[in-house]
Design a protein around this motif. Structure first.
Motif, mmCIF file in Angstrom:
data_model
loop_
_atom_site.group_PDB
_atom_site.id
_atom_site.type_symbol
_atom_site.label_atom_id
_atom_site.label_comp_id
_atom_site.label_asym_id
_atom_site.label_seq_id
_atom_site.Cartn_x
_atom_site.Cartn_y
_atom_site.Cartn_z
ATOM 1 N N ASN A 66 -2.538 -17.930 -3.379
ATOM 2 C CA ASN A 66 -2.092 -16.993 -4.399
ATOM 3 C C ASN A 66 -0.835 -17.469 -5.126
ATOM 4 O OD1 ASN A 66 -4.073 -14.957 -4.272
ATOM 5 N ND2 ASN A 66 -3.276 -14.384 -2.275
ATOM 6 N N GLY A 67 -0.395 -18.664 -4.764
ATOM 7 C CA GLY A 67 0.881 -19.170 -5.222
ATOM 8 C C GLY A 67 1.166 -19.095 -6.702
ATOM 9 N N ASN A 68 0.228 -19.537 -7.532
ATOM 10 C CA ASN A 68 0.562 -19.668 -8.953
ATOM 11 C C ASN A 68 0.202 -18.464 -9.798
ATOM 12 O OD1 ASN A 68 1.605 -22.229 -8.596
ATOM 13 N ND2 ASN A 68 -0.481 -23.071 -8.533
ATOM 14 N N ARG A 69 -0.294 -17.421 -9.151
ATOM 15 C CA ARG A 69 -0.772 -16.305 -9.960
ATOM 16 C C ARG A 69 0.341 -15.314 -10.224
ATOM 17 N NH1 ARG A 69 -6.557 -14.471 -8.329
ATOM 18 N NH2 ARG A 69 -6.578 -14.273 -10.570
ATOM 19 N N LYS A 70 0.132 -14.556 -11.275
ATOM 20 C CA LYS A 70 1.057 -13.480 -11.629
ATOM 21 C C LYS A 70 0.873 -12.365 -10.602
ATOM 22 C CE LYS A 70 1.913 -10.825 -15.820
ATOM 23 N NZ LYS A 70 2.901 -11.504 -16.669
ATOM 24 N N ALA A 71 1.974 -11.811 -10.107
ATOM 25 C CA ALA A 71 1.855 -10.780 -9.068
ATOM 26 C C ALA A 71 2.597 -9.509 -9.468
ATOM 27 C CB ALA A 71 2.398 -11.307 -7.751
ATOM 28 N N TRP A 72 2.020 -8.397 -9.048
ATOM 29 C CA TRP A 72 2.641 -7.081 -9.238
ATOM 30 C C TRP A 72 2.804 -6.424 -7.885
ATOM 31 C CZ3 TRP A 72 3.822 -5.819 -14.168
ATOM 32 C CH2 TRP A 72 3.043 -6.356 -15.221
ATOM 33 N N MET A 73 3.874 -5.671 -7.712
ATOM 34 C CA MET A 73 3.921 -4.780 -6.570
ATOM 35 C C MET A 73 3.603 -3.384 -7.106
ATOM 36 S SD MET A 73 6.136 -4.713 -3.332
ATOM 37 C CE MET A 73 6.555 -3.274 -2.360
ATOM 38 N N VAL A 74 2.536 -2.805 -6.592
ATOM 39 C CA VAL A 74 2.055 -1.521 -7.103
ATOM 40 C C VAL A 74 2.355 -0.412 -6.093
ATOM 41 C CG1 VAL A 74 0.038 -0.263 -7.960
ATOM 42 C CG2 VAL A 74 0.156 -2.756 -8.238
ATOM 43 N N PHE A 75 3.007 0.634 -6.551
ATOM 44 C CA PHE A 75 3.249 1.830 -5.743
ATOM 45 C C PHE A 75 2.387 2.949 -6.323
ATOM 46 C CE2 PHE A 75 7.136 0.718 -3.367
ATOM 47 C CZ PHE A 75 7.598 -0.380 -4.085
ATOM 48 N N GLU A 76 1.514 3.528 -5.522
ATOM 49 C CA GLU A 76 0.713 4.649 -6.046
ATOM 50 C C GLU A 76 1.516 5.949 -6.047
ATOM 51 O OE1 GLU A 76 -3.241 4.865 -4.493
ATOM 52 O OE2 GLU A 76 -3.783 2.953 -5.401
ATOM 53 N N GLY A 77 2.636 5.958 -5.352
ATOM 54 C CA GLY A 77 3.516 7.125 -5.358
ATOM 55 C C GLY A 77 4.605 6.972 -4.315
ATOM 56 N N ALA A 78 5.867 7.049 -4.743
ATOM 57 C CA ALA A 78 7.001 6.940 -3.826
ATOM 58 C C ALA A 78 8.176 7.608 -4.511
ATOM 59 C CB ALA A 78 7.320 5.476 -3.537
ATOM 60 N N GLY A 79 9.082 8.137 -3.694
ATOM 61 C CA GLY A 79 10.184 8.719 -4.435
ATOM 62 C C GLY A 79 11.119 9.581 -3.628
ATOM 63 N N TYR A 80 12.121 10.040 -4.410
ATOM 64 C CA TYR A 80 12.059 10.330 -5.835
ATOM 65 C C TYR A 80 12.418 9.097 -6.717
ATOM 66 C CZ TYR A 80 13.073 12.663 -10.211
ATOM 67 O OH TYR A 80 13.104 13.018 -11.523
ATOM 68 N N ILE A 81 13.505 8.367 -6.330
ATOM 69 C CA ILE A 81 13.822 7.148 -7.082
ATOM 70 C C ILE A 81 13.523 5.941 -6.194
ATOM 71 C CG2 ILE A 81 15.694 5.774 -8.108
ATOM 72 C CD1 ILE A 81 16.919 8.475 -8.976
ATOM 73 N N THR A 82 12.806 4.978 -6.722
ATOM 74 C CA THR A 82 12.418 3.798 -5.958
ATOM 75 C C THR A 82 13.040 2.562 -6.591
ATOM 76 O OG1 THR A 82 10.292 4.837 -5.484
ATOM 77 C CG2 THR A 82 10.428 2.465 -5.129
ATOM 78 N N LYS A 83 13.640 1.726 -5.745
ATOM 79 C CA LYS A 83 14.265 0.495 -6.235
ATOM 80 C C LYS A 83 13.759 -0.650 -5.366
ATOM 81 C CE LYS A 83 18.939 -0.346 -7.878
ATOM 82 N NZ LYS A 83 20.309 0.110 -7.935
ATOM 83 N N LEU A 84 13.400 -1.761 -5.990
ATOM 84 C CA LEU A 84 12.770 -2.856 -5.241
ATOM 85 C C LEU A 84 13.562 -4.158 -5.336
ATOM 86 C CD1 LEU A 84 10.090 -4.096 -3.871
ATOM 87 C CD2 LEU A 84 9.447 -4.691 -6.222
ATOM 88 N N TRP A 85 13.616 -4.894 -4.206
ATOM 89 C CA TRP A 85 14.108 -6.268 -4.184
ATOM 90 C C TRP A 85 13.101 -7.139 -3.426
ATOM 91 C CZ3 TRP A 85 17.190 -2.038 -3.536
ATOM 92 C CH2 TRP A 85 18.355 -1.939 -4.310
ATOM 93 N N ILE A 86 12.861 -8.348 -3.937
ATOM 94 C CA ILE A 86 12.056 -9.315 -3.197
ATOM 95 C C ILE A 86 12.942 -10.538 -2.954
ATOM 96 C CG2 ILE A 86 9.980 -10.765 -3.200
ATOM 97 C CD1 ILE A 86 8.864 -8.109 -3.538
ATOM 98 N N ASN A 87 13.110 -10.916 -1.723
ATOM 99 C CA ASN A 87 13.973 -12.045 -1.342
ATOM 100 C C ASN A 87 15.365 -11.934 -1.974
ATOM 101 O OD1 ASN A 87 11.796 -13.169 0.094
ATOM 102 N ND2 ASN A 87 10.989 -14.009 -1.827
#
Ligand code: ADA
Length: 564
Positions: A66-87
């Motif tokens: 999956n290395g070279n593909r475009k990736a999304w992190m999808v949340f179907e519902g989380a909250g109230y405020i969601t903040k994301l960090w990867i590495n």
């Protein structure tokens, strides 16, 4: 391809909100474990009453393919405020607990990736819905927090279909609008597959709008919720880059002459206001629970529900499409007890504020984008129990209705009012929806007097708006499972059944009434409070889905006393 992030995560509460300063976004040192998806509250007694800031973390190993593909992190519902960090790299912020959202992400291959999510569900008057604190909320349900719906990583090609919008008519008209992302020349292929797997349409087009009359389709309806699969494929230079599958139904909805028509036939809505609420899982409704709910609804003759008071999960509404329920879709706008949160002047100010309207607009856009292609969704309720006897609020509703119509003109619009004859916004909607509790909160202990008040007010509203159909979107009484009383007294199973029966029997002959939604399908959690006993007990089923006396009574009424 997709990597499901369901499972155990590390978890830590951050009362002082120092996690960002302390670099927790790089990875979390914590012994506490939590399960995703589900609200955090009931997973550990220590977290039960917690509303505030908490951190989630998971290590994910991604292999080369999956290395070279475009990736999304999808949340179907989380909250109230969601903040994301990867590495340790910031990935995005989203506000709102009940709509799907996604962040573009970059993953390292052949090593662990540190996924860190910060969730803040601190109550605020400007949240949707508003609250001052845990016990002073405008809404009557528990303020659960966490990643309460599925979350996953999705890989796509640089060239992909970003969104599709489908319009249908019951006679076979199909219109598909594509939103694509691709900076090369591409072509599209549209396929329509019926339930037996027969490909009944297969056409190529380079146009992003595809329109066609399909012969001999079976229309979608509650009696025969026939779904087709629409497949949209994207090709670049003959190579398949993306394919999107959407389950669709051929149906149309229209309001005229005081009736709601589905595929040209008048419909009568029998059903419930529901909630997404279950022991331990909180705001996550597990698939098996949903299946039980829908079979229970079907058993007692219901054909409809409202997504009170927020858009429900994909699985919840997938089942409605599949089993033929007529859904009124409502955004997370609920103002029942707004006076506990702010003063009259503050209310007028908030509803007059452009920034507030923009926030509401963004949530509505997300909701419609997510659920617009569902045949089950036949109408939008723009909000629940706004203080719509205030001029500024009525004006806000007028603009909101306009917004809904501009985003989707194919569905009628309503809102659930508890202001009855004092409401200033009824003229703006296609269908009038009214919530009544006479015989419970007022005229309490005296169902007959309560029902009389409702009947008189309904006549007055009907005289003013003779062409508008009316749905009773809420009525009901709390009943403690196992509490019996003769004569029927408040909180007993008998009082609840009597109240539901008397409302329906007194109002069913009024031909401008086109539906009854009982409040509520099942008991659900509320904040502790002297009059609530932890649960709102207006369910005709208990929180774990055992029938109260009212379940039998409702079955008899829905099946034998109401039009279908
Ligand atoms: C309101 C509100 C619901 C519900 C009900 C009740 O009308 O719309 O959320 O909780 O009151 O039981 O009091």
């Amino acid at each position: 391809p997709k990597i499901d992030l369901q499972g155990f995560w590390k978890f830590k509460i951050d009362n002082e909100n120092t996690g960002e300063e302390n670099g927790w976004y790089k990875g979390l040192e914590s012994e506490d474990i939590i399960y995703v998806p589900a609200s955090w509250n009931e997973q550990n007694p220590k977290w039960d009453q917690f509303s505030g800031i908490a951190w989630y973390q998971k290590d994910l190993f991604v292999s080369n393919d999956n290395g070279n593909r475009k990736a999304w992190m999808v949340f179907e519902g989380a909250g109230y405020i969601t903040k994301l960090w990867i590495n340790g790299e910031y990935g995005g912020t989203h506000e709102g607990s009940f709509t799907q959202f996604k962040f573009p992400i970059k993953l390292k291959v052949n090593e662990f990736n540190k996924i860190v999510v910060k969730i803040d569900n601190t109550p605020s008057p400007y949240n949707l819905p508003p609250a001052r604190d845990l016990n002073n909320a405008a809404f009557d349900f528990f303020n659960y927090g966490g990643i309460h719906r599925p979350v996953y990583i999705e890989f796509v090609d640089e060239c992909h279909v970003e969104d599709i919008t489908v319009y249908t008519k019951s006679y076979g008209h199909l219109k598909v609008e594509i939103l694509s992302e691709c900076n090369q020349r591409f072509s599209l292929r549209f396929k329509l597959v019926d339930k037996e797997g027969r490909v009944i349409l297969n056409e190529e087009s380079s146009n992003e709008v595809f329109e066609k009359d399909v012969n001999n389709v079976i229309p979608w309806s509650p009696d025969n919720p026939y779904l087709y699969t629409l497949i949209v494929e994207m090709y670049v230079g003959g190579n398949l880059k993306d394919s999107v599958y959407e389950r669709i139904g051929f149906r149309d909805v229209e309001v005229k002459d005081g009736k709601i028509y589905l595929n040209g036939k008048p419909i009568f809505l029998k059903g419930f206001g529901r909630h997404e609420d279950f022991p331990i899982l909180g705001k996550f409704t597990y698939g098996a629970v949903l299946v039980r709910d829908f079979y229970l609804m079907r058993k007692i003759g219901a054909n409809s529900f409202r997504t009170s008071h927020y858009p429900y999960s994909n699985e919840h509404l997938d089942l409605a499409d599949e089993m033929g329920f007529l859904v009124i879709l409502e955004p997370p706008l609920c103002y029942s007890n707004i006076s506990r949160v702010m003063s009259q002047e503050e209310i007028a100010k908030m509803f007059g504020d452009v920034k507030y309207f923009e926030k509401v607009r963004d949530t509505i856009k997300e909701m419609i984008r997510q659920h617009k292609n569902r045949p089950s969704v036949i109408m939008y309720s723009v909000m629940n129990e706004p203080p719509s006897d205030i001029r500024e609020v009525a004006e806000f509703i007028r603009r909101e209705v306009e917004l809904f119509k501009s985003l989707d003109s194919s569905r009628p619009v309503t809102f659930a009012s508890h202001r009855s004859v004092r409401d200033l916004a009824l003229e703006y909607v296609d269908v009038i929806s009214l919530n009544y509790y006479h015989g419970w909160y007022t005229e309490w202990g005296d169902i007959d007097s309560g029902v009389k008040v409702v009947a008189i007010e309904l006549e007055e509203i009907h005289k003013k708006f003779p062409e508008k159909p009316i749905i009773i979107t809420e009525f009901g009484a709390d009943a403690i499972y196992g509490l019996h009383s003769d004569p029927p007294q408040m909180w007993s199973e008998e009082y609840q059944s009597e109240m539901i029966r008397k409302y329906i029997e007194a109002l069913r002959e009024k031909d401008y009434i086109v539906g009854f939604h009982i409040w509520n399908f099942a008991d659900f959690r509320t904040p502790q409070n002297p009059s609530r006993t932890i649960l709102n007990r207006k369910g005709i089923f208990t929180r774990d889905r055992q029938p109260k006396l009212a379940a039998k009574v409702v079955e008899e009424l829905f099946k034998n006393k109401l039009r279908s």
